[in-house]
Enzyme design. Structure first.
Site, PDB file in Angstrom:
ATOM      1  N   ASP A  29      -5.152  21.598 -13.794  1.00  0.00           N
ATOM      2  CA  ASP A  29      -4.307  21.313 -14.889  1.00  0.00           C
ATOM      3  C   ASP A  29      -3.664  22.655 -15.417  1.00  0.00           C
ATOM      4  O   ASP A  29      -4.183  23.752 -14.843  1.00  0.00           O
ATOM      5  CB  ASP A  29      -5.010  20.870 -16.218  1.00  0.00           C
ATOM      6  CG  ASP A  29      -4.434  19.926 -16.996  1.00  0.00           C
ATOM      7  OD1 ASP A  29      -4.397  18.715 -17.313  1.00  0.00           O
ATOM      8  OD2 ASP A  29      -3.446  20.566 -17.862  1.00  0.00           O
ATOM      9  N   ASP A  84       0.010  24.352 -11.730  1.00  0.00           N
ATOM     10  CA  ASP A  84       1.086  23.907 -12.787  1.00  0.00           C
ATOM     11  C   ASP A  84       1.545  22.829 -11.242  1.00  0.00           C
ATOM     12  O   ASP A  84       2.079  23.531 -10.423  1.00  0.00           O
ATOM     13  CB  ASP A  84       2.136  24.827 -12.969  1.00  0.00           C
ATOM     14  CG  ASP A  84       3.183  24.441 -13.831  1.00  0.00           C
ATOM     15  OD1 ASP A  84       3.698  23.419 -13.455  1.00  0.00           O
ATOM     16  OD2 ASP A  84       4.048  25.006 -14.534  1.00  0.00           O
ATOM     17  N   VAL A  85       1.905  21.804 -11.703  1.00  0.00           N
ATOM     18  CA  VAL A  85       2.242  20.784 -10.565  1.00  0.00           C
ATOM     19  C   VAL A  85       3.930  21.034 -10.139  1.00  0.00           C
ATOM     20  O   VAL A  85       4.086  20.366  -9.079  1.00  0.00           O
ATOM     21  CB  VAL A  85       1.834  19.369 -10.922  1.00  0.00           C
ATOM     22  CG1 VAL A  85       0.571  18.761 -10.934  1.00  0.00           C
ATOM     23  CG2 VAL A  85       2.867  18.905 -12.274  1.00  0.00           C
ATOM     24  N   ASN A 107      -1.432  12.917 -10.883  1.00  0.00           N
ATOM     25  CA  ASN A 107      -1.731  12.186 -12.391  1.00  0.00           C
ATOM     26  C   ASN A 107      -0.942  12.945 -13.398  1.00  0.00           C
ATOM     27  O   ASN A 107      -0.456  12.185 -14.348  1.00  0.00           O
ATOM     28  CB  ASN A 107      -3.022  12.243 -12.540  1.00  0.00           C
ATOM     29  CG  ASN A 107      -3.234  12.095 -14.031  1.00  0.00           C
ATOM     30  OD1 ASN A 107      -3.217  10.930 -14.582  1.00  0.00           O
ATOM     31  ND2 ASN A 107      -3.708  12.918 -14.801  1.00  0.00           N
ATOM     32  N   TYR A 116      12.017   8.507 -18.994  1.00  0.00           N
ATOM     33  CA  TYR A 116      10.613   8.299 -18.448  1.00  0.00           C
ATOM     34  C   TYR A 116      10.528   7.287 -17.195  1.00  0.00           C
ATOM     35  O   TYR A 116       9.845   7.864 -16.505  1.00  0.00           O
ATOM     36  CB  TYR A 116       9.502   8.148 -19.820  1.00  0.00           C
ATOM     37  CG  TYR A 116       8.263   7.821 -19.288  1.00  0.00           C
ATOM     38  CD1 TYR A 116       7.391   8.990 -18.891  1.00  0.00           C
ATOM     39  CD2 TYR A 116       7.822   6.576 -19.069  1.00  0.00           C
ATOM     40  CE1 TYR A 116       6.099   8.720 -18.766  1.00  0.00           C
ATOM     41  CE2 TYR A 116       6.251   6.273 -18.869  1.00  0.00           C
ATOM     42  CZ  TYR A 116       5.603   7.625 -18.496  1.00  0.00           C
ATOM     43  OH  TYR A 116       4.357   7.406 -18.187  1.00  0.00           O
ATOM     44  N   LYS A 129       9.416   7.221 -13.415  1.00  0.00           N
ATOM     45  CA  LYS A 129       8.234   6.395 -12.718  1.00  0.00           C
ATOM     46  C   LYS A 129       8.446   5.554 -11.699  1.00  0.00           C
ATOM     47  O   LYS A 129       7.847   5.070 -11.083  1.00  0.00           O
ATOM     48  CB  LYS A 129       7.352   5.750 -13.920  1.00  0.00           C
ATOM     49  CG  LYS A 129       6.691   6.816 -14.910  1.00  0.00           C
ATOM     50  CD  LYS A 129       5.944   7.477 -14.148  1.00  0.00           C
ATOM     51  CE  LYS A 129       5.044   8.572 -15.010  1.00  0.00           C
ATOM     52  NZ  LYS A 129       4.082   9.068 -14.269  1.00  0.00           N
ATOM     53  N   ILE A 187      -1.956   2.939 -22.455  1.00  0.00           N
ATOM     54  CA  ILE A 187      -3.534   3.569 -22.457  1.00  0.00           C
ATOM     55  C   ILE A 187      -3.678   4.268 -23.571  1.00  0.00           C
ATOM     56  O   ILE A 187      -2.881   5.063 -23.931  1.00  0.00           O
ATOM     57  CB  ILE A 187      -3.721   4.247 -20.948  1.00  0.00           C
ATOM     58  CG1 ILE A 187      -3.202   3.184 -19.797  1.00  0.00           C
ATOM     59  CG2 ILE A 187      -5.271   4.517 -20.868  1.00  0.00           C
ATOM     60  CD1 ILE A 187      -3.731   1.895 -19.562  1.00  0.00           C
ATOM     61  N   THR A 226      -4.549   7.208 -24.772  1.00  0.00           N
ATOM     62  CA  THR A 226      -4.506   8.707 -24.472  1.00  0.00           C
ATOM     63  C   THR A 226      -3.473   9.282 -25.733  1.00  0.00           C
ATOM     64  O   THR A 226      -2.782   8.498 -26.198  1.00  0.00           O
ATOM     65  CB  THR A 226      -4.193   8.909 -23.085  1.00  0.00           C
ATOM     66  OG1 THR A 226      -2.862   8.933 -22.856  1.00  0.00           O
ATOM     67  CG2 THR A 226      -4.831   8.316 -22.379  1.00  0.00           C
TER      68      THR A 226
HETATM   69  N1  LIG Z   1      -1.116   6.857 -21.526  1.00  0.00           N
HETATM   70  C1  LIG Z   1      -0.346   5.991 -21.124  1.00  0.00           C
HETATM   71  O1  LIG Z   1      -0.025   4.916 -21.899  1.00  0.00           O
HETATM   72  C2  LIG Z   1       0.170   5.829 -19.549  1.00  0.00           C
HETATM   73  C3  LIG Z   1       0.860   4.395 -19.219  1.00  0.00           C
HETATM   74  C4  LIG Z   1       1.371   4.812 -17.936  1.00  0.00           C
HETATM   75  C5  LIG Z   1       1.541   5.741 -16.956  1.00  0.00           C
HETATM   76  N2  LIG Z   1       0.897   6.880 -17.736  1.00  0.00           N
HETATM   77  C6  LIG Z   1       0.753   7.971 -16.817  1.00  0.00           C
HETATM   78  O2  LIG Z   1      -0.469   8.555 -16.142  1.00  0.00           O
HETATM   79  C7  LIG Z   1      -0.478  10.178 -16.296  1.00  0.00           C
HETATM   80  C8  LIG Z   1      -1.369  10.467 -17.199  1.00  0.00           C
HETATM   81  O3  LIG Z   1      -1.282  10.166 -18.586  1.00  0.00           O
HETATM   82  P1  LIG Z   1      -2.289  10.491 -19.801  1.00  0.00           P
HETATM   83  O4  LIG Z   1      -2.093   9.604 -20.809  1.00  0.00           O
HETATM   84  O5  LIG Z   1      -3.553  10.787 -19.440  1.00  0.00           O
HETATM   85  O6  LIG Z   1      -1.503  11.678 -20.374  1.00  0.00           O
HETATM   86  P2  LIG Z   1      -2.091  12.905 -21.316  1.00  0.00           P
HETATM   87  O7  LIG Z   1      -0.952  13.629 -21.966  1.00  0.00           O
HETATM   88  O8  LIG Z   1      -3.209  12.622 -22.167  1.00  0.00           O
HETATM   89  O9  LIG Z   1      -2.628  14.107 -19.920  1.00  0.00           O
HETATM   90  C9  LIG Z   1      -1.770  14.721 -19.396  1.00  0.00           C
HETATM   91  C10 LIG Z   1      -2.210  15.928 -18.632  1.00  0.00           C
HETATM   92  O10 LIG Z   1      -1.066  16.292 -17.790  1.00  0.00           O
HETATM   93  C11 LIG Z   1      -1.158  17.832 -17.821  1.00  0.00           C
HETATM   94  N3  LIG Z   1      -0.068  18.479 -17.750  1.00  0.00           N
HETATM   95  C12 LIG Z   1       1.058  18.148 -18.195  1.00  0.00           C
HETATM   96  N4  LIG Z   1       2.188  19.081 -17.469  1.00  0.00           N
HETATM   97  C13 LIG Z   1       1.699  19.472 -16.333  1.00  0.00           C
HETATM   98  C14 LIG Z   1       1.757  20.371 -15.417  1.00  0.00           C
HETATM   99  N5  LIG Z   1       3.204  20.853 -15.409  1.00  0.00           N
HETATM  100  N6  LIG Z   1       0.951  20.875 -14.470  1.00  0.00           N
HETATM  101  C15 LIG Z   1      -0.353  20.286 -14.549  1.00  0.00           C
HETATM  102  N7  LIG Z   1      -0.870  19.474 -15.424  1.00  0.00           N
HETATM  103  C16 LIG Z   1       0.201  19.130 -16.473  1.00  0.00           C
HETATM  104  C17 LIG Z   1      -1.568  18.015 -19.379  1.00  0.00           C
HETATM  105  O11 LIG Z   1      -1.983  19.340 -19.686  1.00  0.00           O
HETATM  106  C18 LIG Z   1      -2.705  16.991 -19.599  1.00  0.00           C
HETATM  107  O12 LIG Z   1      -4.073  17.415 -19.524  1.00  0.00           O
HETATM  108  C19 LIG Z   1       0.761  10.407 -16.509  1.00  0.00           C
HETATM  109  O13 LIG Z   1       1.344  10.516 -15.124  1.00  0.00           O
HETATM  110  C20 LIG Z   1       1.498   9.088 -17.125  1.00  0.00           C
HETATM  111  O14 LIG Z   1       2.809   9.424 -17.073  1.00  0.00           O
HETATM  112  C21 LIG Z   1       0.241   7.056 -18.722  1.00  0.00           C
END
Ligand SMILES: NC(=O)c1ccc[n+]([C@@H]2O[C@H](COP(=O)([O-])OP(=O)(O)OC[C@H]3O[C@@H](n4cnc5c(N)ncnc54)[C@H](O)[C@@H]3O)[C@@H](O)[C@H]2O)c1
Length: 273
Positions: free
Chosen positions: A43, A69-70, A96, A165, A169, A200, A202
């Site tokens: 991360d 950093d992705v 992720n 967004y 996706k 979800i 979060t």
């Molecule tokens: N939470 C939802 O409702 C939901 C729904 C559908 C899809 N998603 C997808 O699931 C994945 C995770 O979502 P989440 O809800 O856990 O998000 P979150 O915001 O809780 O966590 C995301 C994590 O990604 C890290 N991150 C951000 N930019 C980064 C980078 N450039 N390099 C490395 N790390 C980085 C952040 O530091 C954080 O720890 C995402 O791809 C999101 O689009 C989430």
């Protein structure tokens, strides 16, 4: 051990999770470690990854943290060197990490589009390219593997406030299918599948609920959640991180060895309704 259950395990495998410091990524990293994998938590928030890895190691599981950093090609290359030193193996990549930028399309800027494309799509390309270069036959590790890409239901259906967004996706969904077919046709032994969570609970999920308020769909976040649960999600509840970790575990494990190019919705029936 019961043979039917062990196919869902990850014993002997090495898994990399991006965005593992929080939310879905953290839950998946914990689930992979508990299933027997050695897990590399990555991360931009490396301090949180170090804390989670230390906790997992104390519990008798195997984990390591790295700053990744992705969006950085150099970081992905550095990861492969660390993996080589650590386990000399790589079986699973969970792409992720991601960000959410909402708002009405008419108010979104080109700068926002560039930013979200970079973090949500280009990252998946970079991660996938790095992994397949390592996993394919005669490569650095050469055992094949499973790549799991976090898409969203917003990559499948339209949602107000989700245009830019959702576009990222949708691209993740498409990249998944093309790479899955290519890697299968070329005999790489690398499967690629996408996960499509509904909303979800979060930090990002909270952001999406707030965005429904900000664009004027509902007066407050409680009503946003109520609307989703009562009118849009047949199972009547929001998702939690364990719901996604369980599905990721299936795609990571040999239980899904004949599954590639699939889009797996984990959304309480949202997309089926
Ligand atoms: N939470 C939802 O409702 C939901 C729904 C559908 C899809 N998603 C997808 O699931 C994945 C995770 O979502 P989440 O809800 O856990 O998000 P979150 O915001 O809780 O966590 C995301 C994590 O990604 C890290 N991150 C951000 N930019 C980064 C980078 N450039 N390099 C490395 N790390 C980085 C952040 O530091 C954080 O720890 C995402 O791809 C999101 O689009 C989430």
């Amino acid at each position: 051990m019961n043979k039917t259950l062990s196919v869902f395990g990850l014993e002997g495998k090495v898994a990399v999770v991006s965005g593992a410091a929080a939310g879905i990524g953290e839950a998946c990293a914990r689930a992979f470690a508990q299933a027997g994998a050695a897990v590399m938590l990555s991360d931009i928030d490396v301090a949180a990854c170090e804390r989670i890895a230390a906790e997992l190691n104390e519990q008798g599981f195997e984990a390591k943290a790295i700053r990744l950093d992705v969006t950085s090609e150099a970081d992905w290359q550095a990861l492969t060197v660390v993996l080589q030193d650590w386990k000399n193996r790589w079986d699973v990549l969970l792409n992720n990490a991601g960000i959410y930028i909402g708002g009405l399309l008419e108010n979104n800027s080109s700068a926002q589009v560039s930013k979200i494309n970079q973090v949500n799509i280009e990252s998946v390309f970079l991660g996938t390219r790095t992994a397949v270069e390592c996993m394919k036959p005669n490569a650095m590790f050469g055992h094949g593997g499973s790549i799991i890409n976090l898409s969203s239901i917003a990559g499948l259906v339209g949602v107000p406030g989700h245009s830019i967004y959702g576009a990222t996706k949708g691209a993740v969904r498409s990249l998944t299918k093309h790479s899955a077919v290519e890697f299968a046709k070329f005999g790489y032994g690398v499967r690629v599948n996408s996960l499509h969570p509904g909303l979800i609970e979060t930090a990002m999920g909270d952001q999406a609920l707030q965005d429904f308020v900000d664009i004027g769909v509902v007066p407050n976040v409680d009503e946003a959640a109520t609307l989703l649960k009562s009118a849009m999600i047949p199972m009547g509840r929001l998702g939690n991180v364990q719901d996604i970790a369980n599905a990721a575990l299936f795609l990571a494990s040999d239980a899904s060895s004949y599954v590639t190019g699939v889009e797996l919705t984990v959304d309480g029936g949202f997309c089926a309704a």
